[in-house]
Design a protein around this motif. Structure first.
Motif, mmCIF file in Angstrom:
data_model
loop_
_atom_site.group_PDB
_atom_site.id
_atom_site.type_symbol
_atom_site.label_atom_id
_atom_site.label_comp_id
_atom_site.label_asym_id
_atom_site.label_seq_id
_atom_site.Cartn_x
_atom_site.Cartn_y
_atom_site.Cartn_z
ATOM 1 N N CYS A 81 32.934 -10.559 -33.577
ATOM 2 C CA CYS A 81 34.059 -11.411 -33.165
ATOM 3 C C CYS A 81 35.209 -11.365 -34.154
ATOM 4 O O CYS A 81 36.140 -12.146 -34.039
ATOM 5 N N CYS B 87 26.844 -11.523 -36.532
ATOM 6 C CA CYS B 87 27.031 -10.131 -36.095
ATOM 7 C C CYS B 87 28.398 -9.554 -36.468
ATOM 8 O O CYS B 87 28.555 -8.347 -36.530
ATOM 9 N N LEU B 88 29.372 -10.403 -36.659
ATOM 10 C CA LEU B 88 30.754 -10.007 -36.978
ATOM 11 C C LEU B 88 31.445 -9.194 -35.888
ATOM 12 O O LEU B 88 32.468 -8.559 -36.142
ATOM 13 N N CYS C 263 26.851 -13.026 -31.127
ATOM 14 C CA CYS C 263 25.861 -14.015 -31.584
ATOM 15 C C CYS C 263 26.391 -15.441 -31.565
ATOM 16 O O CYS C 263 25.616 -16.387 -31.518
ATOM 17 N N CYS D 239 34.284 -16.832 -34.318
ATOM 18 C CA CYS D 239 33.300 -17.795 -33.799
ATOM 19 C C CYS D 239 33.095 -18.963 -34.756
ATOM 20 O O CYS D 239 32.409 -19.920 -34.419
#
Ligand code: FAD
Ligand code: FES
Lengths: 82, 426
Positions: A55, A52-53, A47, A68
């Motif tokens: 990353c 969204c996690l 995202c 991010c």
């Protein structure tokens, strides 16, 4: 491009990135996954905005860091999280 | 009487306008955002072009600073410990903020719909890839398919093109016929029409295929190709990256935790942008997806209302009504066709946090049942990604929102400097 480059360590290997880069972008430049999913799949940022996690990675020893929303700092150490 | 302490959550166009208006009218204002810089989604700072400022962004940020409001970036609101305080997590420690008036400007996120291959590295959200490029990810020479739905697709494709990417195609699931009334109505909004024309110019001969959608992505370690369809035939295109998003869904979790009433998927507000809870206002995308102009005018109205400058000037009300109408046309034009809701196959992972597949979810009866038996929605995204997916796939409604709104790093609990009783915002 910003002129200044900084060095960070991705899974132990040094890479040079433009100062101010987001860590998620640096991981993509290094072709390193951010995390390995519960069934063993490599995952990268989705995202780009903290939702969204996907990353999340281990940053300077701290797991679950959203790359991010983290700006690269000289000497930062990031590891793929599994 | 001491000036009201106004706290604004979200530093996008709505939050900036709200904070500026409230501060100019005598309030003490602090604005928090979880990103390292102000701007929100559309005005996200671009590290590769520090001097190439969008004039609208530059003006909004300059107005904000001259108004005297304070920006507190890198802070994520995670809980509501009491009716007039908010708990923020900032770099591994906690901070508490008190407020007299609260303005929620938490924006929206992309809707993701699962399809085979959507978890492969190389597949991003459309706005997601744009954000990563602004964060320094170089895409020059990369072959990119942009897919999904909404006006964001063209904006993203044009942006990626400017950075030297080769856009293979832009595929929009809405049909030309469905988008026609929207396109025609743009004639009444010359600014938006010009912006659209600018994107088309940047994109040159890049195909814009309406009535088409992706059905799968292929590749071993990383994406190699994407299969597309128009419902009659399917074809596969080779590419390095796929940027795919299905329009936007509002970030309403904080409003819900504060007890604000929703109307459908959106936060219900009155003519002054006040929510069902006295003293709490909401502006921008959480009240309806209508773009940057709507966000700014709603923000200004909310800021004025929080500063007790009522009623709002009629020129603002007229602009808000015009932008709301634009938003309704947008929603109608880019409504999802049933086919894109059913792209997942048996093995497709639906919940990315816990790797729960479509077949595991198929036998569950509702969201709570799925959570209990499969861990779907129990991971760190807390259902923000799989929730929209399971709503599309199975029609499940998410149950209530719980704190913490985002996972909290363990270090925050151990940090003695965490100020659980910090006074007000400033
Ligand atoms: C990824 C993405 C890219 C987009 N790109 C474009 C584009 O190029 N052009 C365009 O016209 N439109 C774009 N949009 C649409 C865009 O949302 C609107 O045009 C506009 O930015 C909406 O403004 P806003 O102020 O309502 O929300 P946003 O701009 O989304 O601002 C909301 C802010 O609140 C922050 N926030 C949310 N929750 C919390 C919390 N709990 N704690 C702290 N901070 C929080 C968010 O991180 C964000 O910075 C994009 C949308 C998305 C999701
Ligand atoms: S990419 Fe989604 S949270 Fe970072």
């Amino acid at each position: 491009m910003p002129d200044q480059q900084i060095v960070i360590h991705v899974n132990g290997s040094p890479i040079s990135v433009p100062a101010g880069s987001m860590l998620s972008a640096a991981l993509l430049m290094a072709s390193a996954p951010c995390r390995i999913s519960t069934t063993g799949e490599p995952r990268t940022a989705l995202c780009g905005m903290g939702i969204c996690l996907e990353c999340r990675a281990i940053v300077n020893g701290v797991p679950h860091t959203r790359t991010c929303q983290t700006v690269c700092q000289e000497g930062m150490r990031v590891e793929t999280q599994s | 009487m001491k000036p009201a302490d106004v706290l604004v959550i979200g530093a996008g166009p709505a939050g900036l306008a709200a904070a500026t208006a409230a501060s100019r009218n005598g309030c003490r204002v602090a604005m928090l955002d979880d990103n390292p810089a102000a701007g929100g989604q559309i005005w996200r700072a671009d590290i590769t072009r520090p001097h190439d400022e969008d004039p609208a962004r530059a003006a909004a940020i300059a107005d904000f600073h001259t108004s005297g409001a304070a920006l507190l970036p890198g802070r994520r609101i995670v809980d509501v410990p009491s009716p007039s305080t908010l708990l923020a997590e900032a770099g591994g420690h906690f901070e508490t903020y008190r407020w007299d008036r609260l303005i929620l400007a938490t924006g929206a996120r992309e809707r993701f719909l699962p399809f085979p291959g959507w978890t492969l590295p190389g597949v991003f959200g459309a706005g997601g890839l744009q954000a990563l490029v602004k964060g320094g990810y170089p895409v020059a020479g990369k072959r990119i398919v942009v897919a999904g739905t909404g006006p964001l697709l063209l904006a993203v494709a044009a942006h990626l093109r400017e950075y030297g990417a080769s856009i293979v195609t832009v595929v929009e699931q809405a049909s030309t016929l469905q988008m026609l009334p929207f396109a025609a109505s743009l004639l009444r909004s010359p600014g938006k029409l010009l912006q659209g024309a600018g994107y088309r110019r940047t994109l040159g001969a890049t195909p814009y295929q309406t009535g088409c959608w992706p059905i799968s992505g292929q590749g071993d370690e990383t994406l190699r190709s994407v299969t597309l369809t128009n419902g009659r035939r399917t074809w596969t295109v080779e590419c390095d990256l796929l940027a795919c998003g299905f329009h936007l869904v509002p970030n309403t979790e904080l409003a819900q935790l504060l007890g604000c009433t929703l109307q459908g998927s959106f936060v219900q507000v009155d003519s002054q942008q006040q929510t069902s809870v006295a003293g709490i206002y909401c502006a921008g995308e959480p009240t309806g997806i209508a773009g940057v102009d709507a966000a700014q005018v709603q923000g200004e109205i909310a800021g004025l209302a929080a500063a007790d400058c009522s009623p709002p000037p009629t020129r603002l009300l007229a602009r808000r009504a015009k932008e709301a109408a634009f938003g309704r046309r947008l929603t109608h034009a880019f409504r999802l066709r049933p086919e894109v809701l059913k792209l997942a196959s048996q093995e497709t992972i639906v919940c990315r946090c816990e790797d729960v597949t479509f077949s595991q979810l198929q036998t569950r009866s509702n969201w709570t049942d799925a959570k209990l038996h499969t861990r779907c929605g129990m991971g760190p995204c807390q259902g923000r990604i799989c929730g929209s997916a399971t709503e599309a796939l199975f029609g499940w409604q998410l149950t209530s929102v719980r704190a913490p709104l985002f996972p909290i790093p363990v270090s925050a609990f151990c940090d003695e400097s965490s100020s659980l009783n910090a006074p007000s915002a400033r």
